[in-house]
Design a protein around this motif. Structure first.
Motif, PDB file in Angstrom:
ATOM      1  N   PRO A 100       0.798  -1.225   0.000  1.00 55.01           N
ATOM      2  CA  PRO A 100       0.000   0.000   0.000  1.00 55.01           C
ATOM      3  C   PRO A 100       0.836   1.283   0.000  1.00 55.01           C
ATOM      4  O   PRO A 100       0.343   2.336  -0.391  1.00 55.01           O
ATOM      5  CB  PRO A 100      -0.810  -0.119   1.301  1.00 55.01           C
ATOM      6  CG  PRO A 100       0.001  -1.035   2.170  1.00 55.01           C
ATOM      7  CD  PRO A 100       0.669  -1.997   1.242  1.00 55.01           C
ATOM      8  N   VAL A 101       2.083   1.200   0.457  1.00 55.43           N
ATOM      9  CA  VAL A 101       2.930   2.407   0.511  1.00 55.43           C
ATOM     10  C   VAL A 101       4.308   2.075  -0.022  1.00 55.43           C
ATOM     11  O   VAL A 101       4.745   0.918  -0.035  1.00 55.43           O
ATOM     12  CB  VAL A 101       3.055   2.959   1.957  1.00 55.43           C
ATOM     13  CG1 VAL A 101       1.719   3.428   2.477  1.00 55.43           C
ATOM     14  CG2 VAL A 101       3.673   1.916   2.890  1.00 55.43           C
ATOM     15  N   TYR A 102       5.009   3.145  -0.467  1.00 58.92           N
ATOM     16  CA  TYR A 102       6.398   2.997  -0.891  1.00 58.92           C
ATOM     17  C   TYR A 102       7.221   4.042  -0.142  1.00 58.92           C
ATOM     18  O   TYR A 102       6.868   5.220  -0.107  1.00 58.92           O
ATOM     19  CB  TYR A 102       6.541   3.193  -2.405  1.00 58.92           C
ATOM     20  CG  TYR A 102       7.958   2.976  -2.865  1.00 58.92           C
ATOM     21  CD1 TYR A 102       8.450   1.693  -3.070  1.00 58.92           C
ATOM     22  CD2 TYR A 102       8.824   4.049  -3.055  1.00 58.92           C
ATOM     23  CE1 TYR A 102       9.764   1.476  -3.470  1.00 58.92           C
ATOM     24  CE2 TYR A 102      10.131   3.842  -3.447  1.00 58.92           C
ATOM     25  CZ  TYR A 102      10.599   2.556  -3.651  1.00 58.92           C
ATOM     26  OH  TYR A 102      11.897   2.351  -4.031  1.00 58.92           O
ATOM     27  N   PHE A 103       8.330   3.608   0.457  1.00 63.56           N
ATOM     28  CA  PHE A 103       9.082   4.498   1.343  1.00 63.56           C
ATOM     29  C   PHE A 103      10.099   5.362   0.606  1.00 63.56           C
ATOM     30  O   PHE A 103      10.291   6.517   0.950  1.00 63.56           O
ATOM     31  CB  PHE A 103       9.794   3.666   2.428  1.00 63.56           C
ATOM     32  CG  PHE A 103       8.840   2.988   3.355  1.00 63.56           C
ATOM     33  CD1 PHE A 103       8.128   3.714   4.295  1.00 63.56           C
ATOM     34  CD2 PHE A 103       8.624   1.624   3.272  1.00 63.56           C
ATOM     35  CE1 PHE A 103       7.229   3.092   5.147  1.00 63.56           C
ATOM     36  CE2 PHE A 103       7.733   0.990   4.124  1.00 63.56           C
ATOM     37  CZ  PHE A 103       7.034   1.725   5.063  1.00 63.56           C
ATOM     38  N   GLY A 104      10.801   4.818  -0.387  1.00 57.97           N
ATOM     39  CA  GLY A 104      11.769   5.605  -1.130  1.00 57.97           C
ATOM     40  C   GLY A 104      13.160   5.540  -0.525  1.00 57.97           C
ATOM     41  O   GLY A 104      13.469   4.703   0.321  1.00 57.97           O
ATOM     42  N   HIS A 105      14.007   6.448  -0.966  1.00 54.98           N
ATOM     43  CA  HIS A 105      15.412   6.493  -0.537  1.00 54.98           C
ATOM     44  C   HIS A 105      15.812   7.939  -0.320  1.00 54.98           C
ATOM     45  O   HIS A 105      15.359   8.844  -1.028  1.00 54.98           O
ATOM     46  CB  HIS A 105      16.301   5.844  -1.604  1.00 54.98           C
ATOM     47  CG  HIS A 105      17.769   6.057  -1.377  1.00 54.98           C
ATOM     48  ND1 HIS A 105      18.454   5.459  -0.351  1.00 54.98           N
ATOM     49  CD2 HIS A 105      18.673   6.824  -2.043  1.00 54.98           C
ATOM     50  CE1 HIS A 105      19.725   5.841  -0.393  1.00 54.98           C
ATOM     51  NE2 HIS A 105      19.876   6.660  -1.417  1.00 54.98           N
ATOM     52  N   PRO A 120      14.917  -0.740  10.650  1.00 57.77           N
ATOM     53  CA  PRO A 120      14.017   0.347  11.026  1.00 57.77           C
ATOM     54  C   PRO A 120      14.705   1.491  11.732  1.00 57.77           C
ATOM     55  O   PRO A 120      14.243   2.628  11.671  1.00 57.77           O
ATOM     56  CB  PRO A 120      12.991  -0.339  11.940  1.00 57.77           C
ATOM     57  CG  PRO A 120      13.706  -1.534  12.481  1.00 57.77           C
ATOM     58  CD  PRO A 120      14.619  -1.988  11.380  1.00 57.77           C
ATOM     59  N   ALA A 121      15.793   1.222  12.464  1.00 56.48           N
ATOM     60  CA  ALA A 121      16.466   2.279  13.213  1.00 56.48           C
ATOM     61  C   ALA A 121      17.655   2.841  12.458  1.00 56.48           C
ATOM     62  O   ALA A 121      18.080   3.953  12.714  1.00 56.48           O
ATOM     63  CB  ALA A 121      16.929   1.751  14.573  1.00 56.48           C
ATOM     64  N   MET A 141      12.981   8.532   9.818  1.00 48.36           N
ATOM     65  CA  MET A 141      12.744   7.134   9.434  1.00 48.36           C
ATOM     66  C   MET A 141      12.246   7.034   7.999  1.00 48.36           C
ATOM     67  O   MET A 141      12.621   6.128   7.259  1.00 48.36           O
ATOM     68  CB  MET A 141      11.731   6.483  10.382  1.00 48.36           C
ATOM     69  CG  MET A 141      12.271   6.172  11.768  1.00 48.36           C
ATOM     70  SD  MET A 141      11.079   5.307  12.804  1.00 48.36           S
ATOM     71  CE  MET A 141      11.017   3.700  12.020  1.00 48.36           C
ATOM     72  N   LEU A 142      11.384   7.972   7.573  1.00 46.50           N
ATOM     73  CA  LEU A 142      10.845   7.964   6.222  1.00 46.50           C
ATOM     74  C   LEU A 142      11.644   8.943   5.360  1.00 46.50           C
ATOM     75  O   LEU A 142      11.795  10.113   5.724  1.00 46.50           O
ATOM     76  CB  LEU A 142       9.375   8.372   6.221  1.00 46.50           C
ATOM     77  CG  LEU A 142       8.412   7.468   6.999  1.00 46.50           C
ATOM     78  CD1 LEU A 142       7.007   8.019   6.927  1.00 46.50           C
ATOM     79  CD2 LEU A 142       8.461   6.043   6.461  1.00 46.50           C
ATOM     80  N   PRO A 143      12.175   8.506   4.222  1.00 47.17           N
ATOM     81  CA  PRO A 143      13.002   9.385   3.387  1.00 47.17           C
ATOM     82  C   PRO A 143      12.337  10.700   3.014  1.00 47.17           C
ATOM     83  O   PRO A 143      12.946  11.768   3.148  1.00 47.17           O
ATOM     84  CB  PRO A 143      13.260   8.522   2.148  1.00 47.17           C
ATOM     85  CG  PRO A 143      13.272   7.132   2.678  1.00 47.17           C
ATOM     86  CD  PRO A 143      12.187   7.113   3.729  1.00 47.17           C
ATOM     87  N   ARG A 144      11.067  10.651   2.569  1.00 47.49           N
ATOM     88  CA  ARG A 144      10.437  11.908   2.144  1.00 47.49           C
ATOM     89  C   ARG A 144      10.157  12.810   3.335  1.00 47.49           C
ATOM     90  O   ARG A 144      10.252  14.038   3.235  1.00 47.49           O
ATOM     91  CB  ARG A 144       9.145  11.603   1.371  1.00 47.49           C
ATOM     92  CG  ARG A 144       8.520  12.847   0.765  1.00 47.49           C
ATOM     93  CD  ARG A 144       7.345  12.501  -0.119  1.00 47.49           C
ATOM     94  NE  ARG A 144       6.499  13.639  -0.394  1.00 47.49           N
ATOM     95  CZ  ARG A 144       5.301  13.576  -0.952  1.00 47.49           C
ATOM     96  NH1 ARG A 144       4.811  12.388  -1.308  1.00 47.49           N
ATOM     97  NH2 ARG A 144       4.591  14.661  -1.162  1.00 47.49           N
ATOM     98  N   LYS A 145       9.805  12.234   4.498  1.00 50.32           N
ATOM     99  CA  LYS A 145       9.599  13.039   5.692  1.00 50.32           C
ATOM    100  C   LYS A 145      10.904  13.691   6.135  1.00 50.32           C
ATOM    101  O   LYS A 145      10.918  14.845   6.583  1.00 50.32           O
ATOM    102  CB  LYS A 145       9.020  12.181   6.826  1.00 50.32           C
ATOM    103  CG  LYS A 145       8.705  12.974   8.099  1.00 50.32           C
ATOM    104  CD  LYS A 145       7.681  14.057   7.837  1.00 50.32           C
ATOM    105  CE  LYS A 145       7.366  14.855   9.091  1.00 50.32           C
ATOM    106  NZ  LYS A 145       6.421  15.965   8.813  1.00 50.32           N
TER     107      LYS A 145
END
Length: 546
Positions: free
Chosen positions: A292-297, A406-407, A503-507
């Motif tokens: 449902p989601v893609y996190f990215g780099h 995750p960390a 934790m999230l690349p775009r964030k």
């Protein structure tokens, strides 16, 4: 006189930096996880297994099983010769035998694609040859594409394990970017024909934005809502958007006699680069994007305004500092030129992924201060921290492999380097407080800018660690790196939540850009959306943010 000769290459750094580079010089003994990953196809530094005291230069040279990593050396490169008194610097001269020469550098070599490059327009495929194209070269005298016409070769690329082609030359001459030309990187084959290893669209790097936003509020709205919107319609295109709240508008700037925003980006200027890429959707969707989601780099980099020698125009020269785990693509953590990381037809991401590169120009952070004749910029400290971090990633801190967790992942560990550079600034201020008072009195303008840097540093640490508790592995950068297959899941997730914004690349990108915009930075957003030849089986997919 040195052409074709082999000469030693070594670091040149002050005693403090030398100790820190020695700290990332490790014995390499593959762990059981590394051995298993290698058997499963992951590209690891197998030639360095059981080597002692592997330096960052050696871990870069030995990152692949064969010698296929090409680099350019960052300025300044110093030529030295052996004398009876040791090493001494000297200008290059044919009177010294090459075996007595050595080259020294102060920063990590930059990975590139190809030894040569040219600027061309693609005309049409060669009839009956699927891997050849007719091109016309840029003519510096007429400043248009009426130069030499010839044929270049674009070899077919090898699909990845999921059947996705990393690039295609299909309909390349119909790309909207063909009008301003493509830089082709590569080298000549034995028959003299130029083999194109990488593509770089000239339009993306020119200091000529498609759109200028003169409001911080509108700039934030563009970053949050517009930059990653409607990607399907944007496929095959680029965007260049300048966000500069300091200049109300082009008309107002002219009326007030003020410099236009573009004029404020001068040759030699540097900017902090914040990089995020999205996913591969569509019919041939990558496995990581099937949920449902893609996190990215996420990655940091440095962009420099430089004069391109073929066109004599100012362009952005972009280098990424990729904190990248071991992988099956053979992408090596370190400093990568845009031509290698993005433009390489076999290994790059230009043709398959949507990408956002945001260039942050904030004088307090990106411009040097003059401390009693010694120039120093906060951006330089970040560069060193990232070089240390990527050196650790290449060796897995001696285990031979680094995984994503995750960390600790690309975003977390890139921002660990950012946190470390801010901590060093704080320590330097405390250590030289008495000297700084005198300097501030003698340099009031720079003192005001330095105070802005201190305010940015405080806000930066608050954003990176919103719960106010310093992660132990960030406070002691040698304690933790990447992830290990035997990590305790709950423990690593808890550690990651202390710095949840990274934790999230775009964030992480949103956090950094919004913070710098608040402190008066100008931002230049460069966006690409599966650029190059047309592949109907894939679609660009935006990474998730909060």
């Amino acid at each position: 006189h040195c052409l074709g000769q082999r000469v030693p290459l070594r670091w040149r750094c002050n005693p403090g930096l030398k100790k820190r580079f020695q700290a990332v010089t490790r014995d390499i003994h593959f762990s059981a996880e590394a051995e298993a990953s290698h058997r499963e196809g992951m590209i690891l530094p197998t030639r360095l297994n059981h080597w002692r005291l592997v330096t960052p230069l050696e871990s870069l040279a030995g990152a692949h099983p064969v010698d296929d990593i090409i680099v350019k050396l960052p300025d300044p490169v110093i030529v030295e010769a052996i004398t009876s008194h040791g090493w001494s610097a000297l200008p290059p001269t044919p009177h010294f035998p090459t075996h007595s020469l050595t080259l020294t550098i102060a920063h990590e070599p930059i990975q590139i694609a190809g030894l040569y490059y040219a600027l061309v327009q693609f005309l049409s495929p060669v009839a009956g040859a699927s891997d050849r194209y007719h091109v016309v070269h840029y003519n510096p005298e007429t400043q248009t594409f009426d130069g030499l016409r010839e044929t270049v070769r674009l070899p077919e690329v090898v699909p990845d394990g999921d059947g996705i082609e990393p690039s295609t030359s299909r309909d390349l001459e119909r790309s909207p970017l063909n009008a301003t030309g493509w830089y082709i990187h590569g080298a000549q084959a034995h028959d003299g024909e130029f083999v194109v290893q990488a593509l770089r669209p000239r339009r993306l790097f020119q200091l000529c934005p498609d759109r200028t936003i003169a409001s911080a509020r509108q700039g934030r709205q563009y970053l949050r809502r517009e930059s990653w919107a409607n990607l399907e319609q944007k496929k095959g295109t680029t965007e260049s958007v300048l966000i500069d709240p300091k200049t109300p508008s082009k008309q107002a700037a002219l009326a007030l006699g003020r410099a236009l925003p573009i004029a404020q980006w001068q040759e030699g200027d540097q900017a902090l680069l914040v990089h995020v890429y999205g996913g591969i959707g569509g019919e041939n969707r990558e496995p990581a994007a099937r949920g449902p989601v893609y996190f990215g780099h996420f990655a940091y980099g440095i962009a420099t305004v430089a004069r391109e020698p073929l066109t004599e125009e100012l362009q952005f020269d972009i280098h990424y500092h990729q904190v990248y785990t071991h992988n099956r693509r053979g992408l090596v953590a370190g400093t990568l030129d845009w031509s290698k990381y993005m433009g390489d037809r076999q290994w790059g991401f230009l043709g398959t992924r949507p990408v956002s590169d945001i260039l942050i120009k904030l004088p307090a952070y990106t411009e040097p201060f003059d401390f009693n004749g010694a120039a120093w910029a906060a951006l330089n400290d970040l560069r060193i921290e990232l070089e240390l971090m990527t050196a650790r990633y290449r060796t897995g801190d001696g285990t031979g492999v680094t995984y994503v967790g995750p960390a600790n992942n690309c975003a977390q560990d890139s921002n660990q380097a950012m946190y470390a550079s801010a901590a060093h600034l704080e320590a330097a201020v405390i250590a030289h407080r008495a000297t700084l008072k005198v300097w501030k009195a003698d340099n009031p303008d720079q003192a005001q800018q330095f105070q802005q840097l201190l305010n940015l540093r405080r806000n930066l640490q608050q954003k990176l660690l919103p719960f106010g508790s310093a992660r132990a592995d960030w406070a002691n950068e040698r304690e933790s790196l990447g992830s290990n297959l035997s990590d305790f899941p709950l423990q690593t997730v808890g550690r990651g939540l202390l710095s949840w914004r990274t934790m999230l690349p775009r964030k992480a990108s949103d956090t950094m850009t919004q913070l710098c915009l608040t402190h008066g930075a100008s931002l230049w957003v460069l966006r690409t959306n599966q650029v190059g030849g047309y592949d109907p089986t894939i679609e660009p997919l935006a990474p998730i943010t909060l």
